[in-house]
Design an enzyme around this catalytic site. Structure first.
Site, PDB file in Angstrom:
ATOM      1  CE1 TYR A  31      -3.073   2.920   0.795  1.00  0.00           C
ATOM      2  CE2 TYR A  31      -1.778   3.278   3.056  1.00  0.00           C
ATOM      3  CZ  TYR A  31      -2.564   3.919   2.057  1.00  0.00           C
ATOM      4  OH  TYR A  31      -3.195   4.939   2.306  1.00  0.00           O
ATOM      5  CG  ASP A  72      -1.883  -4.412   5.234  1.00  0.00           C
ATOM      6  OD1 ASP A  72      -2.921  -4.807   5.485  1.00  0.00           O
ATOM      7  OD2 ASP A  72      -1.456  -3.247   5.159  1.00  0.00           O
TER       8      ASP A  72
HETATM    9  C1  LIG Z   1      -3.490  -2.448   2.440  1.00  0.00           C
HETATM   10  C2  LIG Z   1      -3.740  -1.172   3.423  1.00  0.00           C
HETATM   11  N1  LIG Z   1      -3.067  -1.273   4.327  1.00  0.00           N
HETATM   12  C3  LIG Z   1      -2.907  -0.103   5.258  1.00  0.00           C
HETATM   13  C4  LIG Z   1      -3.672   1.043   4.921  1.00  0.00           C
HETATM   14  C5  LIG Z   1      -3.787   2.186   5.741  1.00  0.00           C
HETATM   15  O1  LIG Z   1      -4.993   2.290   6.334  1.00  0.00           O
HETATM   16  P1  LIG Z   1      -5.311   3.683   7.084  1.00  0.00           P
HETATM   17  O2  LIG Z   1      -5.972   4.368   5.947  1.00  0.00           O
HETATM   18  O3  LIG Z   1      -6.758   3.017   8.116  1.00  0.00           O
HETATM   19  O4  LIG Z   1      -4.544   4.376   7.674  1.00  0.00           O
HETATM   20  C6  LIG Z   1      -4.513   1.092   3.595  1.00  0.00           C
HETATM   21  C7  LIG Z   1      -5.311   2.090   3.219  1.00  0.00           C
HETATM   22  O5  LIG Z   1      -5.880   2.255   2.079  1.00  0.00           O
HETATM   23  C8  LIG Z   1      -4.551  -0.249   2.989  1.00  0.00           C
HETATM   24  O6  LIG Z   1      -5.195  -0.291   1.597  1.00  0.00           O
END
Ligand SMILES: Cc1ncc(COP(=O)(O)O)c(C=O)c1O
Length: 430
Positions: free
Chosen positions: A133, A217
């Site tokens: 991400y 993740d």
């Molecule tokens: C796979 C993934 N991990 C982490 C995040 C970050 O999360 P947040 O926007 O809740 O901080 C996102 C956000 O789009 C994501 O798609």
């Protein structure tokens, strides 16, 4: 929250399904006037019955003593450390993930940051999959170097030899303290083989006498269709903003793992103050009641939409959906470690930015927005938005092209979504 009958996992030897447990697990109505649903505990601090109790609760929250048996994470102290709405979500997330414990944070990025801050020190090396991400890539490539933390990347999560070679190369830079994964990767849906990761980490421990923590993740499929901890991964991080929150009306994050590994992360979260507030926590607990239902429905619709995209009559599109991956190795990994495909996937058309934007601008039901996993269907162009922070050469190498479009299927009728895509593809083709 103390243990109670609402922490049941079995009924007369019958194992309860997570979808059943999400209605009640971790909440005892009789601690709240019999209220069937948890109230929102809008309080910043909690009264101690006496000074001794305050001292004891603080010893636990500060990590000086373990929580007494049957007391969950310990007594309630102050809402930056713990509060009932937070603990209900933590109990349920740990249960879904097959983990000993969970922590809930103010965003997905704060969950990831807390794990990095708790476990990495100047001079350490972080080996990570790429692309991740975009926000995580930015954190690793632009922020961590300022703290003296080095990184190395690999982009083939199916080849054990390639991952072993990347780990060996990373170790030449300094002690590798973490292997960070995201699978299926966003937005390519690339798979990473957990069993192979565990084997290379085991081999590294044998050779170097220290074990990198493996972190995944799990936002895209978890906790319903993929539970990395059950496959030997140490920690999971989540953007709970996505499927778990599920309604695009809050931002939150989560971390699951063993009590021992989470101890340092819990201290770090308390010190930085990145817990989630009672109201958002309450909304997540409520959303968890429908999580399995929502994900199952969106996944079924997603498959229908993916089928249409793959054979659409207007513009040839390659569909990057776990069930459409032509690589048998990726299929085998998906079958081994996932129980569903989820509803976020991409399609790639052989087009420049202008044509792709023409298609995106013609959509009427899909909302053009970043994020995923909500009740409404969303569409986004990763190369110009979520992944614009990923170095262009990494984007090119991993297929995040100008013609790649990511969609997140929600709860609308799939035939209506297909009608919307049909119109937009026609406009772009004309
Ligand atoms: C796979 C993934 N991990 C982490 C995040 C970050 O999360 P947040 O926007 O809740 O901080 C996102 C956000 O789009 C994501 O798609």
């Amino acid at each position: 929250m103390p243990d109670c009958q609402f922490r049941k996992t079995h009924l007369d030897g019958h194992k309860l399904h997570p979808s059943t447990q999400m209605m009640s697990y971790g909440y005892d109505p009789f601690m709240s006037e019999g209220a069937v649903k948890p109230p929102v505990f809008l309080t910043s601090t909690f009264a101690f019955r006496n000074a001794e109790e305050g001292a004891e609760f603080f010893d636990v929250v500060a990590g000086r003593k373990p929580a007494p048996e049957g007391q969950g994470a310990g007594g309630l102290v102050y809402s930056r450390f713990n509060h009932p709405n937070l603990e209900i979500v933590e109990d349920r997330l740990a249960l879904l993930d097959g983990a000993e414990a969970a922590l809930v944070t103010s965003s997905g990025m704060s969950a990831i940051s807390m794990v990095f801050l708790a476990m990495l020190r100047p001079g350490d090396v972080l080996l990570h999959f790429t692309p991740l991400y975009g926000g995580t890539e930015t954190l690793i490539r632009k922020i961590l170097p300022g703290f003296g933390i080095k990184s190395a990347a690999f982009s083939d999560g199916l080849s054990e030899e390639a991952m072993a070679a990347a780990l060996k190369e990373a170790a030449a830079q300094g002690p590798v303290k973490m292997v960070y994964l995201e699978t299926p990767a966003n937005p390519t849906n690339a798979m990473i083989d957990f069993a192979a990761v565990k084997r290379i980490v085991d081999a590294h421990e044998l050779a170097h006498g220290s074990r990198p923590v493996s972190v995944c993740d799990n936002t895209m499929l978890g906790p319903v269709y993929q539970q990395p901890i059950r496959h030997g991964i140490d920690l999971c991080v989540y953007s709970l903003t996505k499927y778990v929150g599920g309604h695009s009306d809050l931002v939150a994050g989560g971390i699951t793992g063993s009590k021992e590994l989470l101890k340092q992360v819990r201290l770090t979260r308390g010190a930085f103050g990145s817990q989630l507030d009672p109201h958002s926590s309450w909304m997540i607990a409520r959303s968890m009641e429908t999580l399995v239902l929502r994900m199952d429905k969106a996944t079924a619709s997603g498959r229908k939409v993916a089928d249409w995209l793959a054979s659409n009559p207007h513009i040839p599109a390659k569909v990057l959906h776990p069930e459409f991956d032509p690589d048998p190795a990726a299929q085998a990994v998906h079958e081994r470690q996932c129980t569903g495909a989820g509803s976020t996937f991409s399609f790639v058309i052989d087009a420049d930015r202008a044509t792709t934007f023409k298609l995106l601008n013609a959509l009427q039901l899909f909302k053009l927005a970043v994020s995923l996993g909500g009740t409404e269907s969303l569409v986004c162009h990763p190369a110009s938005t979520t992944h614009s922070g990923v170095p262009p050469e990494v984007r090119a190498e991993t297929g995040v092209t100008e013609g790649l479009v990511r969609i997140s299927i929600g709860l609308e009728h799939p035939d209506d979504l297909i009608a919307d895509l049909d119109h937009a593809f026609r406009v772009a083709a004309g």
